[in-house]
Design a protein around this motif. Structure first.
Motif, PDB file in Angstrom:
ATOM      1  N   GLN A  49       0.822  -1.219   0.000  1.00 30.19           N
ATOM      2  CA  GLN A  49       0.000   0.000   0.000  1.00 30.19           C
ATOM      3  C   GLN A  49       0.850   1.262   0.000  1.00 30.19           C
ATOM      4  N   THR A  50       1.944   1.258   0.747  1.00 29.83           N
ATOM      5  CA  THR A  50       2.828   2.426   0.769  1.00 29.83           C
ATOM      6  C   THR A  50       3.779   2.410  -0.421  1.00 29.83           C
ATOM      7  N   ARG A  51       4.253   1.239  -0.745  1.00 30.74           N
ATOM      8  CA  ARG A  51       5.182   1.089  -1.867  1.00 30.74           C
ATOM      9  C   ARG A  51       4.564   1.571  -3.173  1.00 30.74           C
ATOM     10  N   ALA A  52       3.232   1.612  -3.228  1.00 30.03           N
ATOM     11  CA  ALA A  52       2.530   2.052  -4.441  1.00 30.03           C
ATOM     12  C   ALA A  52       2.917   3.464  -4.840  1.00 30.03           C
ATOM     13  N   ALA A  53       3.462   4.250  -3.910  1.00 26.13           N
ATOM     14  CA  ALA A  53       3.875   5.618  -4.240  1.00 26.13           C
ATOM     15  C   ALA A  53       4.907   5.627  -5.356  1.00 26.13           C
ATOM     16  N   HIS A  54       5.752   4.592  -5.422  1.00 23.37           N
ATOM     17  CA  HIS A  54       6.787   4.548  -6.469  1.00 23.37           C
ATOM     18  C   HIS A  54       6.154   4.422  -7.859  1.00 23.37           C
ATOM     19  N   THR A  55       5.041   3.691  -7.942  1.00 20.04           N
ATOM     20  CA  THR A  55       4.353   3.543  -9.220  1.00 20.04           C
ATOM     21  C   THR A  55       3.798   4.874  -9.703  1.00 20.04           C
ATOM     22  N   LEU A  56       3.398   5.722  -8.754  1.00 18.05           N
ATOM     23  CA  LEU A  56       2.794   7.003  -9.100  1.00 18.05           C
ATOM     24  C   LEU A  56       3.828   8.083  -9.391  1.00 18.05           C
ATOM     25  N   CYS A  57       4.960   8.029  -8.694  1.00 17.88           N
ATOM     26  CA  CYS A  57       5.976   9.096  -8.801  1.00 17.88           C
ATOM     27  C   CYS A  57       6.975   8.771  -9.910  1.00 17.88           C
ATOM     28  N   THR A  58       6.503   8.734 -11.125  1.00 21.79           N
ATOM     29  CA  THR A  58       7.355   8.333 -12.247  1.00 21.79           C
ATOM     30  C   THR A  58       8.394   9.381 -12.607  1.00 21.79           C
ATOM     31  N   GLY A  59       8.240  10.613 -12.124  1.00 18.08           N
ATOM     32  CA  GLY A  59       9.209  11.663 -12.434  1.00 18.08           C
ATOM     33  C   GLY A  59      10.447  11.629 -11.560  1.00 18.08           C
ATOM     34  N   ILE A  60      10.442  10.798 -10.526  1.00 11.17           N
ATOM     35  CA  ILE A  60      11.602  10.700  -9.636  1.00 11.17           C
ATOM     36  C   ILE A  60      12.577   9.677 -10.210  1.00 11.17           C
ATOM     37  N   ALA A  61      13.834  10.055 -10.309  1.00 15.34           N
ATOM     38  CA  ALA A  61      14.854   9.159 -10.860  1.00 15.34           C
ATOM     39  C   ALA A  61      14.970   7.900 -10.017  1.00 15.34           C
ATOM     40  N   GLU A  62      15.268   6.788 -10.676  1.00 15.36           N
ATOM     41  CA  GLU A  62      15.387   5.505  -9.987  1.00 15.36           C
ATOM     42  C   GLU A  62      16.430   5.569  -8.865  1.00 15.36           C
ATOM     43  N   ALA A  63      17.491   6.318  -9.104  1.00 17.22           N
ATOM     44  CA  ALA A  63      18.558   6.419  -8.107  1.00 17.22           C
ATOM     45  C   ALA A  63      18.111   7.178  -6.866  1.00 17.22           C
ATOM     46  N   ASP A  64      17.016   7.911  -6.960  1.00 18.53           N
ATOM     47  CA  ASP A  64      16.519   8.692  -5.828  1.00 18.53           C
ATOM     48  C   ASP A  64      15.372   8.002  -5.103  1.00 18.53           C
ATOM     49  N   ARG A  65      15.209   6.711  -5.373  1.00 17.15           N
ATOM     50  CA  ARG A  65      14.126   5.967  -4.724  1.00 17.15           C
ATOM     51  C   ARG A  65      14.689   4.842  -3.877  1.00 17.15           C
ATOM     52  N   ALA A  66      13.943   4.461  -2.856  1.00 15.62           N
ATOM     53  CA  ALA A  66      14.305   3.291  -2.052  1.00 15.62           C
ATOM     54  C   ALA A  66      13.057   2.786  -1.342  1.00 15.62           C
ATOM     55  N   HIS A  67      13.060   1.511  -1.005  1.00 18.57           N
ATOM     56  CA  HIS A  67      11.961   0.919  -0.242  1.00 18.57           C
ATOM     57  C   HIS A  67      12.543   0.018   0.827  1.00 18.57           C
ATOM     58  N   LEU A  68      11.895   0.004   1.982  1.00 13.40           N
ATOM     59  CA  LEU A  68      12.325  -0.838   3.100  1.00 13.40           C
ATOM     60  C   LEU A  68      11.115  -1.574   3.667  1.00 13.40           C
TER      61      LEU A  68
END
Length: 439
Positions: free
Chosen positions: A363-382
């Motif tokens: 449910q929280t990780r879904a934010a990555h699917t929506l935030c497509t403008g953020i570079a992959e290198a600037d994302r992380a999930h735990l």
């Protein structure tokens, strides 16, 4: 419509009995009066304290953060009101030191805005979150006001207003060197606020840390999610919304009462709460004062609840849990479409608990699917193994497992304001010793 008033009458009727139970418990407790010397005094004291704690009113607790220890140093902390709006105060926790070198370190540390949930409990539920963050950050937190204490002339408060409040707080602190941590419910309005700011070309925070939130409740629905979807919105409107009684400043305001939310909390795990109260009674008799005090601390916080404005509560049910407007790309706030893909210069860290029974896996990780403008290198999930909902922001797992990764993520995306980073981002640097600040 008289349900809230009946609750208040019951509370008033119970008050003399709870006060009597408190006085009796004190009289029979060790070190009380001569009654404490009688046979069976410990059982009388324990039973009466349990009765008192079940029937008493629980006021909003204090944050009670007066100092923070880090790297063998103790920093005094003062709680300040940074900004006050009708439904929320922005609090700042400021650290002090008389050592010029350490003062420079404190001043250089990043600012963090912790957005506390408006979902029944007070912001003090995040006391451990704030205290831990203060080791290495300047910390602000949203302290939501009990809706029954807000006069009706202040107007209503909707989910759109919540989003606007977050934007106001970000602008007030300054987005250029700000990191926003949202815990549970506010992940949705925080993502909306930053999306709208990005779409307008406003500066956005350096990073977003989203913890255990309902970004997309279609993923791994929990009992909490199902409760919000099994009834139509009209059922909530007619069954859980009540006017504030005459004995409060917000008299007449429509709210979702805190005591109803508390009943829902208790109903989710009744056996656990019964066992906890039984253990408390036995600990008092055995003289296990440490465990008894831990019980008091937990329930002093857990039983302190606030009323939520009806507009906000119903909006949340509709937008987040029933119509899923954010993940479907259909949410419009005050006439502006919410488009998380417009966020580009803000890093994103999402955190979930493996055993979270409030916000399910994904449910929280879904934010990555929506935030497509953020570079992959600037994302992380735990995903925190063995952690439930509260364990990701409070307690041993938060302090020892989660916080070090949050600290390093923030450090890796701090520094001078930059233009949106769409290409490679710098790798997280190792934690620096002596990172303390004047927050």
């Amino acid at each position: 419509m008289l349900f809230y008033q009946m609750h208040e009458l019951g509370r008033a009727w119970m008050k003399p009995w709870t006060l009597l139970a408190d006085a009796t418990a004190r009289a029979y407790a060790p070190g009380g009066t001569w009654l404490s010397q009688l046979a069976g005094a410990d059982q009388v004291a324990a039973a009466n304290e349990l009765l008192y704690r079940i029937g008493k009113d629980y006021e909003k607790p204090d944050f009670d953060i007066h100092s923070v220890d880090h790297n063998d140093r103790t920093y005094p902390v003062v709680q300040l009101d940074a900004l006050e709006l009708p439904f929320c105060k922005l609090l700042r926790f400021k650290r002090y030191t008389d050592d010029p070198a350490h003062l420079e370190v404190i001043r250089a540390q990043p600012r963090v805005l912790v957005v506390a949930p408006l979902s029944g409990h007070h912001a003090t539920l995040l006391r451990d979150t704030v205290r831990t963050l203060l080791r290495d950050h300047k910390v602000y937190i949203t302290d939501w006001v009990d809706a029954r204490m807000v006069p009706t002339e202040s107007g209503g408060f909707s989910l759109d207003d919540y989003v606007a409040y977050i934007e106001t707080f970000i602008r007030h602190i300054g987005a250029e060197d700000l990191h926003v941590i949202s815990v549970c419910q506010p992940t949705v309005p925080v993502l909306a606020a930053v999306s709208l700011m990005a779409a307008r070309g406003e500066p956005t925070p350096r990073s977003l840390v989203m913890m255990g939130g309902p970004i997309d409740t279609r993923q791994s629905p929990t009992a909490v999610n199902n409760l919000a979807t099994e009834k139509p919105l009209s059922w909530f409107q007619h069954n859980v919304i009540h006017p504030v009684p005459m004995n409060y400043p917000g008299r007449g305001r429509l709210v979702y009462p805190g005591f109803l939310q508390h009943m829902g909390f208790m109903a989710m795990n009744p056996e656990r709460h019964l066992e906890s109260h039984r253990a408390f009674y036995e600990n008092l008799i055995k003289g296990d004062l440490e465990d008894a005090q831990a019980h008091r601390r937990f329930y002093d916080e857990y039983n302190a609840v606030l009323d939520m404005p009806a507009e906000y509560y119903l909006d949340t049910i509709r937008v987040v849990f029933q119509q899923h407007l954010l993940p479907r790309g259909r949410w419009v706030v005050a006439g502006e479409p919410v488009d998380p893909s417009r966020i580009a210069g803000t890093a994103l860290l999402t955190i979930e608990g493996e055993l979270d029974d409030i916000s399910g896996e994904g449910q929280t990780r879904a934010a990555h699917t929506l935030c497509t403008g953020i570079a992959e290198a600037d994302r992380a999930h735990l995903t925190v193994e063995g952690a439930g909902h509260y364990g990701i922001f409070s307690g041993r797992r938060w302090r020892n497992q989660v916080y070090p990764q949050v600290r390093d993520f923030i450090a890796a995306h701090s520094g001078p304001a930059a233009t949106p980073r769409r290409a490679a981002a710098k790798k997280p640097s190792p934690p620096r010793k002596g990172k303390r600040k004047n927050s």
